[in-house]
Scaffold this motif. Sequence first.
Motif, PDB file in Angstrom:
ATOM      1  N   ARG A   1       6.874  -3.495   0.141  1.00  0.00           N
ATOM      2  CA  ARG A   1       6.786  -2.241   1.232  1.00  0.00           C
ATOM      3  C   ARG A   1       7.687  -1.920   1.918  1.00  0.00           C
ATOM      4  O   ARG A   1       9.164  -2.435   2.410  1.00  0.00           O
ATOM      5  CB  ARG A   1       5.962  -2.814   2.913  1.00  0.00           C
TER       6      ARG A   1
ATOM      7  N   LEU B   1       0.968  -1.434   0.085  1.00  0.00           N
ATOM      8  CA  LEU B   1       0.062   0.070  -0.069  1.00  0.00           C
ATOM      9  C   LEU B   1       1.337   1.098   0.399  1.00  0.00           C
ATOM     10  O   LEU B   1       0.088   2.111  -0.589  1.00  0.00           O
ATOM     11  CB  LEU B   1      -1.007  -0.101   0.999  1.00  0.00           C
ATOM     12  N   THR B   2       2.438   1.035   0.586  1.00  0.00           N
ATOM     13  CA  THR B   2       2.995   2.522   0.266  1.00  0.00           C
ATOM     14  C   THR B   2       4.100   1.909  -0.648  1.00  0.00           C
ATOM     15  O   THR B   2       4.504   0.914  -0.018  1.00  0.00           O
ATOM     16  CB  THR B   2       3.908   3.114   2.194  1.00  0.00           C
TER      17      THR B   2
ATOM     18  N   ARG C   1      -0.810   4.420  -1.180  1.00  0.00           N
ATOM     19  CA  ARG C   1      -1.804   4.091  -2.824  1.00  0.00           C
ATOM     20  C   ARG C   1      -2.300   5.353  -3.968  1.00  0.00           C
ATOM     21  O   ARG C   1      -2.446   6.039  -3.747  1.00  0.00           O
ATOM     22  CB  ARG C   1      -2.863   4.307  -1.851  1.00  0.00           C
TER      23      ARG C   1
ATOM     24  N   ASP D   1      -1.366  -4.489   7.364  1.00  0.00           N
ATOM     25  CA  ASP D   1      -0.974  -3.757   6.342  1.00  0.00           C
ATOM     26  C   ASP D   1      -1.585  -2.091   6.552  1.00  0.00           C
ATOM     27  O   ASP D   1      -1.191  -0.925   5.991  1.00  0.00           O
ATOM     28  CB  ASP D   1      -2.204  -3.956   5.609  1.00  0.00           C
TER      29      ASP D   1
ATOM     30  N   ARG E   1       2.771  -8.153   1.588  1.00  0.00           N
ATOM     31  CA  ARG E   1       2.961  -6.852   0.644  1.00  0.00           C
ATOM     32  C   ARG E   1       4.560  -6.675  -0.077  1.00  0.00           C
ATOM     33  O   ARG E   1       5.619  -6.473   0.623  1.00  0.00           O
ATOM     34  CB  ARG E   1       2.957  -5.913   1.446  1.00  0.00           C
TER      35      ARG E   1
END
Length: 897
Positions: free
Chosen positions: A354, A242-243, A253, A319, A351
């Motif tokens: 990250r 997400l990052t 995002r 997350d 993820r």
Amino acid sequence: MKSASICSHPISIPIGFCLVWLLFAGSPLSAQTLSIPDGWTLEETDCQIPARNWVARESVEQFHSAPDSTHIHFRASYGTRVMISHAVTPARVIEELRPALWVQGTRPGIQLYARVVLPQTSDPLQTGPMSVLLPGPVCEDVTEWQKLDFADSEKPLPELLEEAVWKLRARYNQRVDSSGAYVDKLVLNIYTGPGTSSLWIDDIEVPGAVIANTTDQAVRHDPQVRQVAWEQELDFGRRPALTKVNSTILEVRGQPFFVRSIQHNGEPFELLRGLGFNTIELPVTATVQQLRQAERLDMWIVCPAPQSAGLEPLTAEFDRVLAWSLGEELDHHDVERIAATRREVEHSDFREGRPMVGFANSALSDLSRHCDILSVGVEPIGGSFILSQYSDWIEQRARLADKNLPLWASIQTQLPQSIRAQAAAMANGVPPLPVEAAQIKYLAYEAIAGGARGMRFLSHSRLDASDPVARLRSLTLRWLNAHLRQLEPWVAGGAVVDREQSSDRDRQLTTLATSRARLVLIQQATQLEQLVAGDTPLNSFQFSDHSLNTSEGVYHLTESGMMPLDQGRVMTGNEITIDQCGSLEAVLITQEPVVINRLAESYLRAGEQSQSQMRLDIVRQWMVISQLIMEQLTRIGQAEPAASGAINEANNALRQAQALIDQGSAMTAGELLGRAEQQLASARRTILSNAREPFVSSTSSPLLSHVSLVPLHFALINRIDSQAWQANGLAGGDFENLEHMTSNGWENHRANDDRVSTHVELATSSVVDGERALLLSVQPSREGPEQPLVDRTPLWIRSGPVPVRAGQLVRIHGWIKVDQPIRGSLDGLMIMDSIGGNLTGERINVTSGWQEFSMYRSPARDMELTLTFALTGYGQVQIDEVQVRVLDLTEPLRQAR
């Protein structure tokens, strides 16, 4: 304890998302280790809970309904879960099924789950059917019994199961069949944080249950699925982070993100969010409860990865981790370790990509190969590092990193612990020592000017404490964060396009640009902001913007709103005028209505205190502090008429500002607030400067590092004037005989760096007394047009030990000669002692001939004092006649009353 009917069924829990938990191999506890009555079973935990710290029994003293309940009392270390389960009669997963039970605990955070068995799907990692935990309500009330009821969940059990099955399919890349699913256990995660917890459980209910016929269920087992290796399993269902880092920009995002993080000291996340922080830095891996809180508050977490990284997957429950922390105070000794840690975390993380952040001291080029983000910083407030050079220091860290990546800068919010400890050792009743709002804001502006993409606010104590310093610090940070939110588009995704001095070299201008607007930060430096900030007079200031066109508007961003500024055409471009320009100002240049409207709306946050009112409250508190200091100085015969007059003028301006704010004229009140703030800062500077005048060193005494300590400083001076110092206790400090020095413990240290050459000798070319002085020299190994920056201290000398005792005052005195400015490092020559450490050390860059230095210290315990002379850059220094003398303080100083 009362319960629903019990059905014995083996538990089997697969690796998965936040809806499932992982059974740890070698878990600290097992069901066989500790027991629970009334049908409850301890399934697993990742905490250390010694058996002596676990009590589980039937309680007839406390219950929801007679005659008893199950009571569990335990003390746990850091972790994420203590999972206990209770079997129920297998019930089909239908909308009407709403399991519940009653709990009461001493701490919030207990969560209920329903364990669902999927009889038509084989577990890929264990023999038997797959199972999944569906999350239920969380206990938030610690004052009375609370019913944890799936009827209160936002979604019924079938919808929760549908979401879980979708995630399991993505996770395992296999068919997951939910037909015939049934609930066979209720599970509680009773972990609520490290320390002692107590809870009571009672009255399990399973309304809406339709009994499942488990004997006729055909469970299929696929041996090939069960033999999937863990390394292969991790490759299934990986998702993009997400990052991510995009050159020097951190994106969340897909949008630039400006980190405003705060070190966590146990405060509620809600409080930190209310102070304006968007990220919380934890010293250990975030717990499940903390991750849930961050998700609910739309906050992010920076923390170390679990120790199981590399052995077990890091699932989607993490997350809300913005970036994994690779450690603090990193240097060349840590490079191999963090490289290994990075491989383990990348192998485990669900993820992909990250970011990982390293909090670096030195070796930035080496560390940047293994870090996606570097966090750097110093703590100048109260010390000798010139605060207005912080932006230059940050720029140097970026060059040393030798890689385009985001830099986060530390923002100091408290006086260093070493200074506070020294003040406490010299005196009883040390007063509150708050850091000025203007000092913290100056640090923030310097960080932005240096190109920082995030700010790491340093905090060593709780912000929700009830003492006056904590309340003032919280208010200051809320006020500053409100302003930083307005600057976020330029700091997060813009670029520093220009840094220049004004024509009178009185102010520094930093211009940041995005595609829609430019932001100009204006700073007026006195070189003493590390002691007092914001004391420069308010006056008219003009500057030119060469790219300004006639269609663009120019706005002064004040606490009370956006004020249009006058602009006029001159030969060098458009000239912009600020009538009452303080030491820190921000100016917006744009023709975009969207940008203007968004900034205007930022002043009108519903339910929040206005920036004007926050600033008024801050100034009012500093008014009280200033008046108390003046009262103390007057009692001991050290009144400062000029400071007293400035405080009176500030008080009058403050009253007028309050009246205008009450009348709704916040814009006009802003000028009066600025005048009150400036006058109070001027008073503080007068008090400090007069007290420091007889001393040759900027860090002579810890009692001169904060204006509130000045009364204690004068009390100390009065006492030591009538007492005799003991003879010099430092052998070899005259630098006359090398053998005498080495036999008394003097050491010569050089960094293993082929880019520099170092030289140490007892030279006769220039001395203060005797025949020799110590000469230190550092030069680049290869001469060139551009000498490289120095990343690690190349040369330092440590003295032999001097025994000192608690209750003594220590005077360190000597002479320094630096004929040419030291290059490649802003720290110059650093003189440090083992009592105060590097934050209270003296920094000398150049002198006019031989220059004295003196430092006063007081040990809190009996110890051996050593001195360190560190040449941090290129140049040559000479040191002579260094002495350490002590004086017994028969009784500690006391604050004047």
